[in-house]
Design a protein around this motif. Structure first.
Motif, short mmCIF file in Angstrom:
data_model
loop_
_atom_site.label_atom_id
_atom_site.label_comp_id
_atom_site.label_asym_id
_atom_site.label_seq_id
_atom_site.Cartn_x
_atom_site.Cartn_y
_atom_site.Cartn_z
N UNK A 45 0.89 -0.86 0.58
CA UNK A 45 -0.14 -0.07 0.07
C UNK A 45 1.11 1.31 0.15
N UNK A 46 1.79 1.45 0.74
CA UNK A 46 2.96 2.41 0.92
C UNK A 46 4.00 2.52 -1.05
N UNK A 47 3.56 1.02 -1.27
CA UNK A 47 4.31 1.84 -2.72
C UNK A 47 3.54 2.24 -3.88
N UNK A 48 2.06 1.75 -3.54
CA UNK A 48 0.91 2.48 -4.31
C UNK A 48 0.77 3.73 -4.27
N UNK A 49 1.05 4.48 -3.03
CA UNK A 49 0.94 5.93 -2.62
C UNK A 49 1.94 6.38 -3.17
N UNK A 50 3.44 5.79 -3.41
CA UNK A 50 4.29 6.59 -3.60
C UNK A 50 4.50 6.71 -4.71
N UNK A 51 4.34 4.98 -5.91
CA UNK A 51 3.51 5.32 -7.25
C UNK A 51 2.24 6.41 -7.75
#
Length: 135
Positions: A45-51
Motif C-alpha cells: 500500500x505504501x508503494x501504491x501511495x508512492x506510485x
C-alpha cells in the motif's frame, strides 16, 4: 515578462501536484483504503501511495515544462529541486511524529529529481515528435 511566466509555469505545476496529492490522500482516507493520520500499512500500500504521487508529480512537472517560456527542462528540474527540498524538510520535521516508516518519507526525496527530469524528457520528445524531428 519571462520571469513572471517562469514563476507561473512552476507555480502551476506545484499547485497541480499539491492538489492531486492531497485530494487523492483525502479520498483514499475517506473510503478507508488509507488510515487517517499515519501510514503504518502494508509495504504494498505504501508503494501504491508512492506510485500515485510519482505519477502526479510527473504530470505536474510536465505541465511546468509545457508552460515554460523557454528551457522547459530547466523549469521541470527547478520544480523537482523544490520538491526535493520540501520532501526532505517534511521527512526531517515528521521524523519524530511516528506517522509511518522513515523509508517512505525519504523515498519521496529520492524520486523528486528523477521524476522531474523524466517529465522534461517526455516533454522534449513529444515536442520533437510534433515537429517531425526523429528522436
Amino acid at each position: 515578462m519571462n520571469t513572471l511566466k517562469s514563476i507561473g509555469a512552476a507555480l502551476a505545476g506545484f499547485i497541480f501536484i499539491g492538489i492531486t496529492h492531497s485530494a487523492t490522500d483525502a479520498i483514499l482516507e475517506a473510503i478507508g483504503v488509507l488510515p487517517k493520520g499515519h501510514l503504518y500499512v502494508s509495504t504494498g500500500l505504501i508503494l501504491f501511495v508512492i506510485l500515485y504521487r510519482a505519477a502526479f508529480s510527473l504530470a505536474g512537472c510536465y505541465i511546468t515544462s509545457l508552460l515554460a517560456p523557454k528551457d522547459p527542462m530547466k523549469h521541470s528540474l527547478i520544480l523537482g529541486g523544490l520538491g526535493t527540498i520540501l520532501s526532505a524538510a517534511g521527512a526531517i520535521i515528521t521524523a519524530d511524529m511516528n506517522l509511518g516508516p522513515a523509508w517512505y518519507a525519504w523515498s519521496l526525496v529520492v524520486i523528486a529529481l528523477p521524476i522531474s527530469w523524466l517529465a522534461g524528457k517526455f516533454y522534449q520528445s513529444r515536442k520533437r515528435a510534433k515537429a517531425g524531428i526523429p528522436a
